[in-house]
Design a protein around this motif. Structure first.
Motif, PDB file in Angstrom:
ATOM      1  N   LYS A 164     -77.636 -29.437 -72.832  1.00 39.44           N
ATOM      2  CA  LYS A 164     -77.201 -28.968 -74.149  1.00 39.44           C
ATOM      3  C   LYS A 164     -77.759 -27.597 -74.521  1.00 39.44           C
ATOM      4  O   LYS A 164     -77.220 -26.936 -75.392  1.00 39.44           O
ATOM      5  N   VAL A 210     -72.112 -34.157 -78.644  1.00 41.44           N
ATOM      6  CA  VAL A 210     -73.009 -33.906 -79.776  1.00 41.44           C
ATOM      7  C   VAL A 210     -72.367 -34.376 -81.081  1.00 41.44           C
ATOM      8  O   VAL A 210     -73.035 -34.994 -81.915  1.00 41.44           O
ATOM      9  N   GLU A 233     -80.112 -30.907 -79.563  1.00 38.99           N
ATOM     10  CA  GLU A 233     -78.740 -30.844 -80.055  1.00 38.99           C
ATOM     11  C   GLU A 233     -78.597 -30.102 -81.381  1.00 38.99           C
ATOM     12  O   GLU A 233     -77.492 -29.804 -81.809  1.00 38.99           O
TER      13      GLU A 233
END
Length: 152
Positions: free
Chosen positions: A108, A124, A140
């Protein structure tokens, strides 16, 4: 039958083999949630919604089948390649697009191809929007804030 529908039928059969009802319910909710988010993101960003939705349906299947998240993105990409080859749903180039998106979906904090990024973002959205009482994970947070700007 559409490719996506055929893939979902396959994934449903795999998920229905999970004996723990809470894990099975979680798998269904997450894979379908990410698939919906991926379709919406793909349409907005002018990417292929069918391929992104297919990638989303497969992205955590390995983890749900094995009960392990250890290296799940890489192992999941391999499983996806095997499934797509078995079902003959995609050509080689499409398989590689799906493989790459799944392979990179857990990274991420790294920026990859637009399709890879769309799957990360769909994941996400599902993680962060499913239960608004939970705090957003550090890895995230920045991505989720950008998604909120883009979509809200």
């Amino acid at each position: 039958m559409s490719r996506l529908k055929e893939l979902r039928t396959y994934v449903d059969k795999e998920i229905n083999q999970i004996t723990d009802i809470d894990k099975r319910t979680s798998a269904i909710a997450h894979l379908y949630g990410v698939s919906l988010a991926a379709t919406m993101i793909a349409k907005k960003r002018k990417l292929d919604p069918e391929l992104l939705s297919m990638a989303a349906m497969l992205h955590d299947l390995h983890a749900y089948k094995t009960g392990s998240y250890e290296d799940h993105a890489h192992k999941g990409a391999e499983l996806a390649r095997e499934i797509l080859k078995e079902l003959k749903l995609t050509n080689e180039a499409e398989t590689e697009i799906i493989y790459s998106a799944i392979y990179h979906h857990d990274d991420k904090l790294v920026i990859d191809s637009p399709t890879d990024e769309a799957l990360k973002d769909a994941d996400v959205i599902d993680h962060c929007m499913k239960d608004l009482s939970k705090s957003v994970k550090d890895k995230e947070r920045e991505r989720f804030e950008k998604l909120c700007e883009e979509f809200m």
